[in-house]
Design a protein around this motif. Structure first.
Motif, PDB file in Angstrom:
ATOM      1  N   ARG A  63      38.923  43.706  44.402  1.00  0.00           N
ATOM      2  CA  ARG A  63      38.952  43.768  43.060  1.00  0.00           C
ATOM      3  C   ARG A  63      38.889  42.672  42.335  1.00  0.00           C
ATOM      4  NH1 ARG A  63      42.734  47.120  42.265  1.00  0.00           N
ATOM      5  NH2 ARG A  63      44.186  46.015  41.325  1.00  0.00           N
ATOM      6  N   ILE A  64      40.031  41.689  42.601  1.00  0.00           N
ATOM      7  CA  ILE A  64      40.187  40.706  42.134  1.00  0.00           C
ATOM      8  C   ILE A  64      39.221  39.610  42.101  1.00  0.00           C
ATOM      9  CG2 ILE A  64      42.238  38.703  41.686  1.00  0.00           C
ATOM     10  CD1 ILE A  64      44.458  40.218  42.243  1.00  0.00           C
ATOM     11  N   VAL A 111      44.935  32.382  37.304  1.00  0.00           N
ATOM     12  CA  VAL A 111      44.697  33.321  38.176  1.00  0.00           C
ATOM     13  C   VAL A 111      46.510  34.732  37.572  1.00  0.00           C
ATOM     14  CG1 VAL A 111      44.147  35.559  39.600  1.00  0.00           C
ATOM     15  CG2 VAL A 111      43.195  33.179  39.444  1.00  0.00           C
ATOM     16  N   ARG A 164      36.592  37.925  38.950  1.00  0.00           N
ATOM     17  CA  ARG A 164      36.874  36.808  39.176  1.00  0.00           C
ATOM     18  C   ARG A 164      35.451  36.262  38.366  1.00  0.00           C
ATOM     19  NH1 ARG A 164      40.117  33.055  38.977  1.00  0.00           N
ATOM     20  NH2 ARG A 164      39.395  31.537  39.975  1.00  0.00           N
ATOM     21  N   ILE A 200      48.920  37.817  38.153  1.00  0.00           N
ATOM     22  CA  ILE A 200      48.862  39.494  38.830  1.00  0.00           C
ATOM     23  C   ILE A 200      49.887  39.088  38.640  1.00  0.00           C
ATOM     24  CG2 ILE A 200      48.442  39.545  41.258  1.00  0.00           C
ATOM     25  CD1 ILE A 200      47.305  37.291  42.009  1.00  0.00           C
ATOM     26  N   HIS A 224      45.617  40.384  36.322  1.00  0.00           N
ATOM     27  CA  HIS A 224      45.571  41.536  37.454  1.00  0.00           C
ATOM     28  C   HIS A 224      46.520  42.425  38.200  1.00  0.00           C
ATOM     29  CE1 HIS A 224      41.466  39.137  37.701  1.00  0.00           C
ATOM     30  NE2 HIS A 224      41.561  38.401  37.274  1.00  0.00           N
TER      31      HIS A 224
END
Length: 310
Positions: free
Chosen positions: A300-301, A221, A305, A223, A286
């Motif tokens: 939101r993430i 992930v 996902r 960010i 993200h």
């Protein structure tokens, strides 16, 4: 060239002195984790969950499936793509790869990008730890500092304390090389893990290959922490702008509409290049802004996902 102000220590949001790890965690528990539980109905796995290793079944491939789960033997026999399904592991190991370079000092005095990184990392470590998961951290500034994986409140406080310490500064100011952080993550994450990279991705080129290697072996992930003023400066007249990483300064006229438009266009081009590089590496970027509510950003993430997994 990306212009950034000099790095300063993160003050307490209350203005009463330096922020402590205990005060930070208590504030996040009350303002973020409690609300996040309500948004996600208490299911931490809908936010950041690992991929299981226990094989359960085969099914035909559908668009959007992870190509790494293709079963080539069955696909060859059936002449139709088939993928393997796995049982998700409830307990996963998470590695937080955290950028603390000089450019992370940009942003409002009470909420610089470095503080957002600290809040995101502490929140994720706390949420995952409550589910019995182990979380480690790799902090990158002029060097690499490793917090080995662990669990429990004391371990979360240890990660927070490491992030709240002023980053080390070398004698020479140079542009960040994010590949150093990603290579450290590759060496530390031996078994398949959840890897969360938190950075502004302002770096020398070449980091994309290491992100791709991470994405092949782990659930990654990415960010990106941003500040609105990085793409659009307010009209405040003639000002000096400093590159926080090299120390170079220039004198600019922020009232000039041509200059401001060129700044917006350059920022948009950099962002498109970043998104394309991450997509080629097999992951999605993200964004979390310094002026954004952290609960909304993480929710939101989570939503994105879930859509990606479907």
């Amino acid at each position: 060239m990306d212009r950034r102000p000099a790095l300063t220590a993160s003050p307490s949001p209350t203005g009463t002195g330096p922020l402590t790890a205990e005060a930070l965690l208590r504030r996040l528990e009350w303002r973020v984790v409690r609300r996040l539980d309500g948004r996600l109905q208490g299911d931490y796995r809908t936010l950041f969950r690992g991929t299981g290793v226990d094989f359960t079944d085969l099914r035909e491939y559908t668009p959007g499936d992870d190509l790494r789960h293709l079963d080539w033997n069955v696909t060859a026999r059936m002449d139709t793509p088939y993928v393997r399904e796995y049982v998700e592991d409830r307990e996963v190991t998470c590695w937080l790869l955290l950028d603390r370079s000089a450019s992370m000092g940009f942003g409002p005095v009470d909420r610089q990008k470095s503080l957002v990184v600290t809040e995101v990392a502490t929140t994720l470590a706390h949420v995952l730890s409550r589910g019995g998961n182990r979380t480690g951290a790799v902090l990158f500034d002029d060097g690499v500092d490793v917090v080995p994986p662990g669990q429990g409140r004391n371990h979360v406080l240890r990660i927070a304390e490491s992030l709240l310490r002023p980053p080390s500064t070398g004698s020479a100011r140079t542009t960040t090389d994010l590949s150093v952080l990603l290579k450290a993550g590759l060496g530390l994450a031996r078994r398949r893990s959840l890897v969360v990279v938190v950075s502004d991705f302002i770096s020398q080129p070449g980091w994309e290959r290491h992100l791709s290697l991470l994405a092949r072996r782990h659930d990654v992930v990415a960010i990106q922490v941003v500040d609105p003023r990085e793409s659009e400066l307010p009209a405040v007249g003639m000002v000096y702008v400093e590159d926080a990483e090299t120390g170079e300064q220039i004198f600019v006229d922020t009232d000039d509409p041509v200059f401001r438009e060129r700044l917006r266009e350059a920022a948009a081009e950099r962002q498109q290049a970043l998104l394309a590089a991450a997509q080629r590496a097999g992951t999605q970027v993200h964004t979390v802004a310094t002026d954004e509510d952290l609960v909304r950003a993480l929710a939101r993430i989570s939503h994105l996902r879930r859509q990606q997994r479907r």
